[in-house]
Design a protein around this motif. Structure first.
Motif, PDB file in Angstrom:
ATOM      1  N   ASP A 183      21.207 -43.430 -26.523  1.00 43.39           N
ATOM      2  CA  ASP A 183      21.313 -44.093 -25.416  1.00 43.39           C
ATOM      3  C   ASP A 183      22.689 -43.938 -24.815  1.00 43.39           C
ATOM      4  OD1 ASP A 183      20.345 -45.917 -23.652  1.00 43.39           O
ATOM      5  OD2 ASP A 183      20.958 -47.325 -24.993  1.00 43.39           O
ATOM      6  N   PRO A 184      22.716 -42.895 -24.243  1.00 48.97           N
ATOM      7  CA  PRO A 184      24.209 -42.805 -23.191  1.00 48.97           C
ATOM      8  C   PRO A 184      24.079 -43.782 -22.178  1.00 48.97           C
ATOM      9  CG  PRO A 184      23.513 -41.027 -22.949  1.00 48.97           C
ATOM     10  CD  PRO A 184      22.430 -41.719 -24.256  1.00 48.97           C
ATOM     11  N   GLY A 185      23.071 -43.856 -21.104  1.00 51.31           N
ATOM     12  CA  GLY A 185      22.717 -44.542 -19.792  1.00 51.31           C
ATOM     13  C   GLY A 185      22.871 -43.540 -18.560  1.00 51.31           C
ATOM     14  N   ARG A 186      24.085 -43.042 -19.221  1.00 54.25           N
ATOM     15  CA  ARG A 186      24.202 -42.109 -17.586  1.00 54.25           C
ATOM     16  C   ARG A 186      24.016 -40.387 -18.018  1.00 54.25           C
ATOM     17  NH1 ARG A 186      28.546 -43.723 -13.933  1.00 54.25           N
ATOM     18  NH2 ARG A 186      26.814 -45.359 -12.503  1.00 54.25           N
TER      19      ARG A 186
ATOM     20  N   LEU B 233      17.022 -31.550  -9.026  1.00 59.16           N
ATOM     21  CA  LEU B 233      18.066 -32.529  -9.799  1.00 59.16           C
ATOM     22  C   LEU B 233      17.515 -33.573  -9.679  1.00 59.16           C
ATOM     23  CD1 LEU B 233      20.577 -33.983 -10.894  1.00 59.16           C
ATOM     24  CD2 LEU B 233      21.142 -34.568  -8.466  1.00 59.16           C
ATOM     25  N   ALA B 234      16.863 -34.103  -8.865  1.00 47.52           N
ATOM     26  CA  ALA B 234      14.935 -34.800  -9.047  1.00 47.52           C
ATOM     27  C   ALA B 234      14.215 -34.125  -9.712  1.00 47.52           C
ATOM     28  CB  ALA B 234      14.957 -35.192  -7.347  1.00 47.52           C
ATOM     29  N   GLN B 235      13.485 -33.918  -9.695  1.00 40.68           N
ATOM     30  CA  GLN B 235      12.702 -32.759 -10.819  1.00 40.68           C
ATOM     31  C   GLN B 235      13.205 -33.117 -11.794  1.00 40.68           C
ATOM     32  OE1 GLN B 235      11.504 -28.996 -10.191  1.00 40.68           O
ATOM     33  NE2 GLN B 235      10.157 -28.953 -11.558  1.00 40.68           N
ATOM     34  N   LEU B 236      14.776 -33.074 -12.168  1.00 40.90           N
ATOM     35  CA  LEU B 236      14.760 -32.927 -14.106  1.00 40.90           C
ATOM     36  C   LEU B 236      14.882 -34.497 -13.749  1.00 40.90           C
ATOM     37  CD1 LEU B 236      16.345 -32.386 -16.233  1.00 40.90           C
ATOM     38  CD2 LEU B 236      18.704 -32.056 -14.982  1.00 40.90           C
TER      39      LEU B 236
ATOM     40  N   LEU C  79      14.123 -26.617 -16.035  1.00 34.72           N
ATOM     41  CA  LEU C  79      14.627 -28.061 -16.057  1.00 34.72           C
ATOM     42  C   LEU C  79      13.413 -28.155 -17.156  1.00 34.72           C
ATOM     43  CD1 LEU C  79      14.168 -28.062 -12.329  1.00 34.72           C
ATOM     44  CD2 LEU C  79      16.067 -27.812 -13.865  1.00 34.72           C
ATOM     45  N   ASP C  80      12.859 -28.265 -17.568  1.00 33.23           N
ATOM     46  CA  ASP C  80      12.022 -28.737 -18.710  1.00 33.23           C
ATOM     47  C   ASP C  80      12.828 -28.897 -20.009  1.00 33.23           C
ATOM     48  OD1 ASP C  80       9.218 -29.496 -19.826  1.00 33.23           O
ATOM     49  OD2 ASP C  80       9.599 -27.562 -21.061  1.00 33.23           O
ATOM     50  N   ALA C  81      13.112 -27.230 -20.175  1.00 29.17           N
ATOM     51  CA  ALA C  81      13.989 -27.212 -21.679  1.00 29.17           C
ATOM     52  C   ALA C  81      15.238 -27.738 -21.321  1.00 29.17           C
ATOM     53  CB  ALA C  81      14.507 -25.908 -21.381  1.00 29.17           C
ATOM     54  N   TRP C  82      15.892 -28.083 -20.349  1.00 25.45           N
ATOM     55  CA  TRP C  82      17.164 -29.108 -20.040  1.00 25.45           C
ATOM     56  C   TRP C  82      17.259 -30.949 -20.113  1.00 25.45           C
ATOM     57  CZ3 TRP C  82      20.387 -27.112 -15.666  1.00 25.45           C
ATOM     58  CH2 TRP C  82      20.974 -25.299 -15.938  1.00 25.45           C
ATOM     59  N   ALA C  83      15.743 -30.867 -19.767  1.00 27.64           N
ATOM     60  CA  ALA C  83      15.177 -32.769 -19.897  1.00 27.64           C
ATOM     61  C   ALA C  83      15.547 -33.212 -21.325  1.00 27.64           C
ATOM     62  CB  ALA C  83      13.469 -32.238 -19.026  1.00 27.64           C
ATOM     63  N   ARG C  84      14.523 -31.469 -21.951  1.00 27.43           N
ATOM     64  CA  ARG C  84      13.760 -31.545 -23.210  1.00 27.43           C
ATOM     65  C   ARG C  84      15.441 -31.775 -24.411  1.00 27.43           C
ATOM     66  NH1 ARG C  84       8.785 -30.739 -25.934  1.00 27.43           N
ATOM     67  NH2 ARG C  84       6.985 -29.934 -23.563  1.00 27.43           N
ATOM     68  N   LEU C  85      15.862 -31.262 -24.017  1.00 31.09           N
ATOM     69  CA  LEU C  85      17.343 -31.214 -24.628  1.00 31.09           C
ATOM     70  C   LEU C  85      18.257 -32.729 -24.418  1.00 31.09           C
ATOM     71  CD1 LEU C  85      19.925 -30.144 -26.103  1.00 31.09           C
ATOM     72  CD2 LEU C  85      21.314 -29.391 -24.114  1.00 31.09           C
ATOM     73  N   ILE C  86      18.301 -33.038 -22.747  1.00 26.33           N
ATOM     74  CA  ILE C  86      18.628 -34.515 -22.410  1.00 26.33           C
ATOM     75  C   ILE C  86      18.233 -35.973 -23.295  1.00 26.33           C
ATOM     76  CG2 ILE C  86      19.023 -36.390 -20.595  1.00 26.33           C
ATOM     77  CD1 ILE C  86      19.187 -33.543 -19.066  1.00 26.33           C
ATOM     78  N   ILE C  87      16.364 -35.587 -23.316  1.00 31.24           N
ATOM     79  CA  ILE C  87      15.601 -36.859 -23.677  1.00 31.24           C
ATOM     80  C   ILE C  87      15.854 -36.045 -25.495  1.00 31.24           C
ATOM     81  CG2 ILE C  87      13.621 -36.762 -24.457  1.00 31.24           C
ATOM     82  CD1 ILE C  87      12.692 -35.736 -21.482  1.00 31.24           C
TER      83      ILE C  87
ATOM     84  N   ALA D 128      10.503 -39.773 -17.669  1.00 32.62           N
ATOM     85  CA  ALA D 128       8.893 -40.090 -18.521  1.00 32.62           C
ATOM     86  C   ALA D 128       8.787 -40.003 -19.754  1.00 32.62           C
ATOM     87  CB  ALA D 128       7.778 -38.824 -17.197  1.00 32.62           C
ATOM     88  N   LYS D 129      10.288 -40.002 -19.810  1.00 36.07           N
ATOM     89  CA  LYS D 129      10.405 -39.046 -21.495  1.00 36.07           C
ATOM     90  C   LYS D 129      11.395 -40.555 -22.907  1.00 36.07           C
ATOM     91  CE  LYS D 129       7.082 -36.707 -21.665  1.00 36.07           C
ATOM     92  NZ  LYS D 129       5.509 -36.856 -23.157  1.00 36.07           N
ATOM     93  N   VAL D 130      12.338 -41.178 -22.039  1.00 34.42           N
ATOM     94  CA  VAL D 130      13.290 -41.301 -22.622  1.00 34.42           C
ATOM     95  C   VAL D 130      12.620 -43.229 -22.540  1.00 34.42           C
ATOM     96  CG1 VAL D 130      15.474 -40.170 -21.915  1.00 34.42           C
ATOM     97  CG2 VAL D 130      14.232 -42.224 -20.015  1.00 34.42           C
ATOM     98  N   PRO D 131      13.241 -43.167 -24.107  1.00 36.52           N
ATOM     99  CA  PRO D 131      13.191 -45.000 -24.392  1.00 36.52           C
ATOM    100  C   PRO D 131      13.764 -46.074 -23.583  1.00 36.52           C
ATOM    101  CG  PRO D 131      14.331 -43.966 -26.155  1.00 36.52           C
ATOM    102  CD  PRO D 131      14.594 -42.834 -25.069  1.00 36.52           C
ATOM    103  N   ALA D 132      14.723 -45.315 -23.205  1.00 35.96           N
ATOM    104  CA  ALA D 132      15.518 -46.572 -22.021  1.00 35.96           C
ATOM    105  C   ALA D 132      16.320 -45.989 -21.213  1.00 35.96           C
ATOM    106  CB  ALA D 132      17.149 -46.906 -23.375  1.00 35.96           C
ATOM    107  N   PRO D 133      16.317 -46.527 -20.321  1.00 31.83           N
ATOM    108  CA  PRO D 133      17.399 -46.289 -18.337  1.00 31.83           C
ATOM    109  C   PRO D 133      18.205 -44.791 -19.056  1.00 31.83           C
ATOM    110  CG  PRO D 133      16.588 -48.161 -18.397  1.00 31.83           C
ATOM    111  CD  PRO D 133      16.075 -48.464 -19.583  1.00 31.83           C
ATOM    112  N   THR D 134      17.861 -43.582 -18.353  1.00 30.47           N
ATOM    113  CA  THR D 134      19.184 -42.516 -18.449  1.00 30.47           C
ATOM    114  C   THR D 134      19.532 -41.987 -16.928  1.00 30.47           C
ATOM    115  OG1 THR D 134      18.540 -42.149 -20.834  1.00 30.47           O
ATOM    116  CG2 THR D 134      19.690 -40.526 -19.449  1.00 30.47           C
TER     117      THR D 134
END
Length: 384
Positions: free
Chosen positions: A320-323, A338-341, A305-313, A347-353
């Motif tokens: 800035d895809p938003g979704r 999913l909630a954890q991800l 989950l941490d790895a996937w989160a870093r990729l998404i971030i 916690a890290k993105v500059p805009a709501p995602t």
């Protein structure tokens, strides 16, 4: 008085004008699905005499079906016309080793024929054979083909698809189009998934999204301002090659450094070591289940989950895809994971995602292919 010779109208110009008007009627009917001749006139701006002749011809061709009178608030009820989705058939071909699958669908997305077989022999010959066999006697209605490939595609040529034997650029699109005589679009399978989710799935209400697909590899489909973005060479979204958590110079034999560590394949291999036995068919789902009773599996799930989160971030910081839609094995996460991800991303993105699961599964490619093929057919008609 000097007589001025009248220059004859070019037959080509007349034919071109007629086709433009014909396509405007088809487009209006396709969009509305059911409408009257008065509605058609309002939508197209064509005069009654021209419209009458076009409608008569389109009924004879099978594009329009004359229905009974519709509801009327004033005067005589109007006879309604219905667009016939079977008048426009598209072929959606998916190359996914070791299989090739082909579906013939109408413009509503209803599948009318399907075939899946093991991949073998020449790719172009196999694609053409599948399409012709499935469309059979309805070939005159075939208006386009879309081919999904697990690799990079640009101008109909495919490369970096080692799983289907296509590493160097091979002009699949041009070859199939030459053989079948209809527009052919070739694109990365994840791009088609993203387009499908936007047309009929979890992205219907947005114009900007990123679809993250986790399978044997990891890829992303990017839609910005309602359009799929492919990049100059068609390699946009090849996020599996990002060097997160890995040395960028390490060779993986055509597999990117990120996907070598965090794809469904990598997770399946790790699961075998955590829980010796058979190789899991649904590695992410089984990892989530195992994490409920094993501290080691829980720790590894956190790593994933941490790895996937870093990729998404990383992606969100750039586009800035938003979704973000999770597809393939990533969609197997339960609500808690999913909630954890989502929390890690937020916690890290500059805009709501927003992070959601994709909802169409294997049907996403079909819906994307239908949209692609119909768009290609319309473009060709507009330029002929």
């Amino acid at each position: 008085m000097i007589a001025v010779e009248k220059v004859p109208t070019s037959p080509v110009s007349r034919e071109r004008s007629r086709e433009i008007k014909r396509q405007s009627v088809i487009s209006a009917a396709r969009e509305a699905r059911v409408l009257s001749r008065v509605d058609l006139a309002e939508r197209t701006g064509l005069p009654p005499a021209t419209l009458t002749a076009l409608v008569r011809n389109l009924i004879a061709e099978g594009y329009l079906i004359e229905r009974g009178p519709g509801a009327s608030t004033n005067g005589r009820p109007r006879t309604m016309l219905e667009f016939n989705p079977r008048a426009e058939l598209v072929a959606a071909v998916s190359l996914e080793a070791p299989r090739i699958s082909c579906e013939i669908a109408d413009s509503n997305g209803v599948v009318i024929a399907h075939r899946t077989a093991r991949m073998g022999g020449d790719v172009v010959e196999t694609v053409c054979q599948f399409v012709l066999e499935l469309v059979a006697g309805s070939r005159p209605s075939l208006c386009g083909v879309a081919i999904a490939v697990p690799g990079v595609s640009a101008d109909g040529a495919v490369r970096l698809a080692p799983s289907v034997g296509l590493v160097e650029a091979l002009p699949i699109g041009q070859s199939v189009q030459r053989n079948l005589g209809v527009p052919v679009v070739v694109d990365n399978d994840v791009n088609l998934m993203a387009a499908g989710e936007q047309v009929a799935g979890a992205g219907k209400d947005v114009d900007d999204l990123l679809l993250l697909h986790v399978a044997d590899g990891i890829g992303a489909g990017l839609i910005l301002d309602g359009k799929v973005r492919r990049g100059k060479s068609g390699a946009a979204g090849e996020v599996g090659f990002m060097p997160l958590f890995a040395a960028a110079d390490r060779s993986y034999g055509g597999v990117g450094p990120f996907e070598a560590l965090w794809s469904a394949n990598a997770i399946a291999e790790r699961l075998v070591s955590l829980n010796p036995g058979r190789r899991p068919e649904s590695p992410v789902r089984e990892l989530v289940e195992l994490a409920a009773r094993s501290a080691a599996a829980r720790s590894y799930l956190d790593e994933v989950l941490d790895a996937w989160a870093r990729l998404i971030i990383s992606c969100a910081c750039v586009v800035d895809p938003g979704r973000v839609l999770l597809s393939g094995a990533a969609a197997e996460l339960d609500d808690a994971a999913l909630a954890q991800l989502q929390g890690l991303v937020t916690a890290k993105v500059p805009a709501p995602t927003e992070v959601r699961r994709a909802v169409l599964g294997g049907q996403a490619v079909l819906h994307g292919a239908i949209s692609y093929a119909l768009s290609a057919a319309v473009r060709q008609s507009a330029t002929n």
